[in-house]
Design a protein around this motif. Structure first.
Motif, short mmCIF file in Angstrom:
data_model
loop_
_atom_site.label_atom_id
_atom_site.label_comp_id
_atom_site.label_asym_id
_atom_site.label_seq_id
_atom_site.Cartn_x
_atom_site.Cartn_y
_atom_site.Cartn_z
N ASN A 4 42.32 52.75 -3.31
CA ASN A 4 43.53 51.75 -3.18
C ASN A 4 45.00 52.57 -3.68
O ASN A 4 45.73 53.01 -4.91
CB ASN A 4 43.65 51.01 -3.99
CG ASN A 4 44.01 49.61 -3.48
OD1 ASN A 4 45.22 49.43 -3.11
ND2 ASN A 4 43.89 48.32 -4.63
N LYS A 64 45.72 40.21 -6.25
CA LYS A 64 44.86 41.17 -6.84
C LYS A 64 44.91 41.35 -7.89
O LYS A 64 45.85 41.03 -8.64
CB LYS A 64 45.82 42.70 -6.27
CG LYS A 64 45.88 42.69 -4.34
CD LYS A 64 46.85 43.14 -4.19
CE LYS A 64 46.83 44.86 -3.30
NZ LYS A 64 47.50 46.13 -3.04
N ASP A 91 40.08 44.35 -8.84
CA ASP A 91 40.79 45.84 -7.33
C ASP A 91 40.41 47.02 -8.71
O ASP A 91 40.22 47.90 -8.55
CB ASP A 91 42.34 45.37 -6.71
CG ASP A 91 42.15 44.63 -6.24
OD1 ASP A 91 41.74 44.62 -4.44
OD2 ASP A 91 42.84 43.02 -6.26
#
Ligand SMILES: O=C(O)c1cc(=O)[nH]c(=O)n1[C@@H]1O[C@H](COP(=O)(O)O)[C@@H](O)[C@H]1O
Length: 237
Positions: A4, A64, A91
């Motif tokens: 990410n 998130k 996440d």
């Protein structure tokens, strides 16, 4: 596990707000007051108080989630905790790099294939150079010690780390663009530093190469959290 790296250019998407409050009710209230915030961190206080409630509420709001549990134990215990924690679908999830390579590899094996990316916490941003030497008896410079822990995390298969903005520039040049750096220890100019030691402003942290900034009290404990958030976003644009 996914990498990410936050390719979005919108500066707001780089800010993770730490929900350091004692109950799900307060956390939900905060979330609803700040609908512009897309990424929230749930830390130990809130997780212990009301973990599954707030994680479910954040998911329902399509936010998130950074699940900051800072796991640090023997490899089997941390791996088992990761197996359960990844089921929340956060996440990010933190483990301590100082738990060592065997612990990080065991954790990574559990996170692999889930939607959760493990982050290795290096040296807490509250620890100063003096404390590192006198309390922890580490004879390395802070930057050298953080580098060693982050490189160990990478060798153990992790793709991201938590460190202070001070260490990011050097680490970014060593690890390249494919590694995710998340930096707490962020204070807008003039904000109270509190218990943090290694701090930079949001602008400095982004310029140093951080992918994400973690900011708690300067927003959450501000008299007007919305105004505090907007001021930080403006400074980043
Ligand atoms: O893993 C973290 O998020 C973390 C690591 C670290 O080294 N330092 C650090 O402050 N944090 C977290 O980042 C947040 C910082 O909060 P403020 O100091 O209020 O901005 C807190 O929730 C800490 O638990």
């Amino acid at each position: 596990m996914k990498i990410n790296l936050n390719p979005e250019t919108d500066p707001q998407s780089k800010i993770i707000v730490a929900m350091d409050v004692p109950s799900a009710a307060e956390a939900i209230n905060l979330c609803d007051r700040l609908p512009q915030v897309s990424f929230w961190k749930v830390g130990l206080e809130l997780f212990i108080a009301d973990g599954s409630t707030i994680l479910r509420e954040l998911k329902a709001r399509d936010k998130k989630i950074f699940l900051d549990l800072k796991l640090h134990d023997i490899p089997n215990t941390v791996a088992s905790a990761c197996r359960v924690a990844t089921k929340y679908g956060a996440d990010f999830l933190t483990i301590h790099a100082s738990g060592g390579s065997a612990m990080m590899q065991a954790a990574q094996a559990e996170a692999q294939g889930s939607s959760t990316q493990l982050l290795a916490v290096s040296l807490l941003t509250s620890i100063s150079a003096t404390e590192l030497a006198t309390d922890l008896k580490v004879s390395l410079e802070v930057s050298e010690y953080v580098s060693k822990l982050v490189l160990l995390a990478k060798e153990s298969g992790l793709t991201g780390a938590v460190c202070s903005p001070h260490e990011v520039k050097n680490l970014r040049s060593q690890l390249g663009d494919d590694f995710c750096f998340v930096t707490p220890g962020v204070r807008p100019a003039g904000a109270a530093v509190g218990d943090q030691s290694r701090v930079m402003t949001p602008q400095e942290a982004i310029a140093a190469g951080a992918n994400y900034l973690v900011i708690g009290r300067p927003i959450v404990a501000a008299p007007d959290p919305v105004a505090a958030w907007e001021k930080i976003c403006q400074a980043l644009t």
